[in-house]
Design a protein around this motif. Structure first.
Motif, mmCIF file in Angstrom:
data_model
loop_
_atom_site.group_PDB
_atom_site.id
_atom_site.type_symbol
_atom_site.label_atom_id
_atom_site.label_comp_id
_atom_site.label_asym_id
_atom_site.label_seq_id
_atom_site.Cartn_x
_atom_site.Cartn_y
_atom_site.Cartn_z
ATOM 1 N N VAL A 146 21.978 26.374 -12.549
ATOM 2 C CA VAL A 146 21.015 26.700 -11.486
ATOM 3 C C VAL A 146 21.813 26.945 -10.218
ATOM 4 O O VAL A 146 22.385 26.015 -9.644
ATOM 5 N N PRO A 147 21.908 28.194 -9.761
ATOM 6 C CA PRO A 147 22.739 28.508 -8.595
ATOM 7 C C PRO A 147 22.187 27.877 -7.320
ATOM 8 O O PRO A 147 20.976 27.690 -7.179
ATOM 9 N N PRO A 148 23.074 27.546 -6.366
ATOM 10 C CA PRO A 148 22.645 26.890 -5.124
ATOM 11 C C PRO A 148 22.066 27.879 -4.111
ATOM 12 O O PRO A 148 22.642 28.128 -3.052
ATOM 13 N N ILE A 149 20.917 28.445 -4.437
ATOM 14 C CA ILE A 149 20.268 29.417 -3.554
ATOM 15 C C ILE A 149 19.291 28.673 -2.653
ATOM 16 O O ILE A 149 18.423 27.934 -3.146
ATOM 17 N N PRO A 150 19.384 28.845 -1.349
ATOM 18 C CA PRO A 150 18.448 28.166 -0.436
ATOM 19 C C PRO A 150 16.994 28.470 -0.795
ATOM 20 O O PRO A 150 16.612 29.629 -0.977
ATOM 21 N N GLY A 151 16.189 27.413 -0.924
ATOM 22 C CA GLY A 151 14.766 27.560 -1.196
ATOM 23 C C GLY A 151 14.404 27.583 -2.662
ATOM 24 O O GLY A 151 13.216 27.504 -3.004
ATOM 25 N N LEU A 152 15.403 27.686 -3.557
ATOM 26 C CA LEU A 152 15.081 27.748 -4.987
ATOM 27 C C LEU A 152 14.360 26.494 -5.452
ATOM 28 O O LEU A 152 13.473 26.556 -6.316
ATOM 29 N N ALA A 237 11.625 31.814 -1.592
ATOM 30 C CA ALA A 237 10.554 31.102 -0.896
ATOM 31 C C ALA A 237 9.221 31.397 -1.567
ATOM 32 O O ALA A 237 9.031 32.471 -2.148
ATOM 33 N N PRO A 238 8.277 30.444 -1.494
ATOM 34 C CA PRO A 238 6.932 30.730 -1.989
ATOM 35 C C PRO A 238 6.249 31.739 -1.065
ATOM 36 O O PRO A 238 6.489 31.758 0.148
ATOM 37 N N ASP A 239 5.420 32.582 -1.654
ATOM 38 C CA ASP A 239 4.684 33.598 -0.878
ATOM 39 C C ASP A 239 3.259 33.639 -1.423
ATOM 40 O O ASP A 239 2.928 34.479 -2.259
ATOM 41 N N GLY A 240 2.415 32.715 -0.954
ATOM 42 C CA GLY A 240 1.090 32.569 -1.536
ATOM 43 C C GLY A 240 1.233 32.085 -2.971
ATOM 44 O O GLY A 240 1.895 31.088 -3.253
ATOM 45 N N GLN A 241 0.641 32.823 -3.909
ATOM 46 C CA GLN A 241 0.782 32.502 -5.319
ATOM 47 C C GLN A 241 2.054 33.087 -5.916
ATOM 48 O O GLN A 241 2.393 32.807 -7.070
ATOM 49 N N ASP A 242 2.746 33.923 -5.156
ATOM 50 C CA ASP A 242 3.940 34.610 -5.645
ATOM 51 C C ASP A 242 5.227 33.917 -5.192
ATOM 52 O O ASP A 242 5.197 32.902 -4.494
ATOM 53 N N ILE A 243 6.329 34.521 -5.575
ATOM 54 C CA ILE A 243 7.659 34.054 -5.184
ATOM 55 C C ILE A 243 8.373 35.213 -4.502
ATOM 56 O O ILE A 243 8.351 36.337 -4.997
ATOM 57 N N ARG A 244 8.999 34.936 -3.365
ATOM 58 C CA ARG A 244 9.680 35.991 -2.601
ATOM 59 C C ARG A 244 11.182 35.723 -2.592
ATOM 60 O O ARG A 244 11.635 34.625 -2.275
ATOM 61 N N LEU A 245 11.937 36.763 -2.938
ATOM 62 C CA LEU A 245 13.394 36.686 -2.912
ATOM 63 C C LEU A 245 13.940 37.569 -1.809
ATOM 64 O O LEU A 245 13.454 38.698 -1.608
ATOM 65 N N GLN A 255 13.344 42.560 0.455
ATOM 66 C CA GLN A 255 12.507 41.495 -0.082
ATOM 67 C C GLN A 255 11.978 41.928 -1.451
ATOM 68 O O GLN A 255 11.653 43.100 -1.657
ATOM 69 N N LEU A 256 11.904 40.974 -2.365
ATOM 70 C CA LEU A 256 11.370 41.245 -3.691
ATOM 71 C C LEU A 256 10.371 40.149 -4.030
ATOM 72 O O LEU A 256 10.682 38.967 -3.930
ATOM 73 N N ARG A 257 9.160 40.562 -4.419
ATOM 74 C CA ARG A 257 8.112 39.596 -4.750
ATOM 75 C C ARG A 257 7.756 39.688 -6.227
ATOM 76 O O ARG A 257 7.676 40.772 -6.799
ATOM 77 N N GLY A 258 7.534 38.535 -6.824
ATOM 78 C CA GLY A 258 7.127 38.484 -8.218
ATOM 79 C C GLY A 258 6.220 37.303 -8.459
ATOM 80 O O GLY A 258 6.134 36.384 -7.646
ATOM 81 N N SER A 259 5.554 37.325 -9.612
ATOM 82 C CA SER A 259 4.641 36.229 -9.938
ATOM 83 C C SER A 259 5.360 35.063 -10.599
ATOM 84 O O SER A 259 4.926 33.909 -10.492
ATOM 85 N N HIS A 260 6.459 35.357 -11.307
ATOM 86 C CA HIS A 260 7.212 34.323 -12.024
ATOM 87 C C HIS A 260 8.705 34.583 -11.878
ATOM 88 O O HIS A 260 9.127 35.727 -11.681
#
Length: 474
Positions: A146-152, A237-245, A255-260
């Motif tokens: 699990v890489p040390p990405i801030p917010g993961l 970071a969380p973005d509502g029900q989604d995840i934002r990278l 920015q990239l948004r996905g559900s999972h």
């Protein structure tokens, strides 16, 4: 602490390597203790080979139905992902009895549940029990990195150890990592109807022959998956029900948004909490250090499988098991030999590598290298099944010694077998080119690839003169 239990062999870890060693040793009459803290069968059965191939089989079926019109058949797949998930679980359940507690206890193995730690070179502690072992094998496997990405840590994400518990088809699955796990799962979910984006920090499929890996990646793109290479994820970071990278690419931030989100960034050896120092066993971040006999720095202690610093594949675990058994029980000085090491990425088409890639071979042999290729379109069987995408590529030393083979195409993993034997047994190309291959089969491609090396000789003027001269003989 309870009284010590003496045993001939203590195996720590009930994955592919540990189970093979314990089963064979017990059949040979050795007194065996097997220690496992979690799942019998390890990663391969529960989180790796078995569930991933079941998922890929379901996705290939959907893809076949979707493209049935190419064969004059009209059909539209209706994907019920909960039933797909049930298929995955049924595959695991069907194989699980082979790796079960009951089977190993019937073999005479003493199974102990819990975390093992060394108290000395011959002493292993599990809870309040002390095991005194004449020989020990460490086969604790590997864990997802699990890489040390801030917010993961602030979002829910899957690893390969949790993705197969999911019974909901993602709207948009983002995958961190463009290695075999990420590429296989990415294609599977895309074919089942999810939007898929694979984000790779460097180059996708870096260990494979790039001449064949690039067309495979393009194939995934053509199916609708997005692959972003040289893309560094700097925040999650969380973005509502989604995840934002947040991603940096070529000096730009997007920015990239996905559900999972699936983290498939590689694996690391499980050495934590084993107290290897107490046994004098050397290890580092890459795994336990072993010699050619899989012996650790402490005599009498061996290591096998993913916990070893080296290639991490289930078939390598089984191979290691044989090496350990011969050394630990029979005192036969068996050594590891990776010259014919195979690995397969089970996408569609499959990508197989046996032995050296062309790049690796050129570094070692330079201008002495010879390369031959045969396209899958040359196969009549491939033409009948509409699976003409791909290439068989053979890398040979100038003296005819086979160094490696790279195969992209249908059934590449099955086609690999012949080249594994050829490299192991030092067969020459003539043996393969002259074999009688049944027609029409996929295996003919191997024969055709071997025959490619003789084409320059057949076209040489001296060969023509020889044939003409011989034609005058009675």
């Amino acid at each position: 602490m309870s009284l010590g239990l003496k045993t001939d062999l203590c195996v720590i870890g009930a994955g592919a390597a540990g189970l093979s060693i314990a089963a064979v040793a017990a059949r040979l009459g050795a007194k065996v203790v097997l220690v496992e803290r979690a799942h019998m069968g390890g990663e391969c059965l529960n989180f790796g080979c078995v569930p991933s191939k079941a998922l890929l089989a379901a996705s290939k079926t959907a893809h076949t139905v979707r493209n049935a019109h190419l064969f004059g058949i009209d059909a539209v797949p209706a994907v019920d992902f909960k039933r797909v998930h049930a298929h995955i679980r049924s595959a695991i359940d069907a194989i699980a009895p082979h790796d079960s507690v009951e089977r190993f206890e019937k073999l005479g193995v003493t199974l102990i549940r819990g975390d093992a730690r060394f108290a000395g070179p011959r002493e292993i502690v599990i809870g309040d029990r002390l095991i005194r072992a004449h020989r020990t094998v460490i086969a604790t496997g590997s864990a997802p990195v699990v890489p040390p990405i801030p917010g993961l840590d602030q979002v829910h994400y899957f690893t390969n150890e949790t993705i197969f518990d999911n019974d909901v088809l993602p709207e948009h699955l983002i995958i961190l990592g463009g290695g075999p796990i990420g590429v296989e799962i990415g294609q599977a979910y895309r074919r089942l109807g999810a939007e898929v984006t694979i984000v790779e920090r460097e180059k996708a499929m870096p260990r494979d022959d790039q001449e064949l890996a690039r067309p495979l990646l393009q194939h995934l793109v053509d199916e609708g998956a997005a692959i972003r290479e040289q893309a560094n994820v700097t925040a999650v970071a969380p973005d509502g029900q989604d995840i934002r990278l947040t991603i940096e690419e070529a000096g730009h931030t997007t920015q990239l948004r996905g559900s999972h989100l699936l983290v498939a960034a590689g694996r690391s050896p499980r050495t934590t909490d084993l107290h290897l120092e107490a046994a004098g066993v050397r290890f580092d971040k890459n795994g336990i250090v072993v010699d050619k006999h899989l012996m650790t720095s402490t005599p009498g202690i061996y290591a096998a499988g993913d916990v070893v610093d080296g290639p991490r594949f289930t078939h390598v675990c089984s191979y290691h098991a044989g090496i350990v058994i011969r050394n630990a029980l029979f005192r036969i000085p068996a050594k590891i030999d990776y010259r014919s090491l195979p690995w397969v990425t089970y996408t569609d088409p499959e990508l197989a590598q046996i032995g050296m890639t062309e790049e690796a071979a050129r570094k070692e042999h330079g201008e002495k290298l010879r390369v031959a290729r045969i396209p899958f379109s040359a196969s009549d069987r491939a033409q009948t099944e509409g699976a003409t995408a791909g290439t068989v590529k053979i890398v040979v030393h100038g003296n005819g010694h086979i160094l490696g083979a790279s195969i992209l195409g249908a059934h590449a993993g099955e086609l690999a077998h012949l080249w594994i034997v050829a490299i192991e047994r030092k067969l020459n190309l003539r043996s393969i080119a002259q074999m009688m291959a049944p027609y029409p089969t996929w295996g003919e491609l191997n024969k055709m690839a071997a025959a490619e090396f003789s084409r320059p000789l057949l076209a040489h003027p001296m060969t023509h003169l020889l044939v003409k001269a011989l034609s005058w003989l009675p």
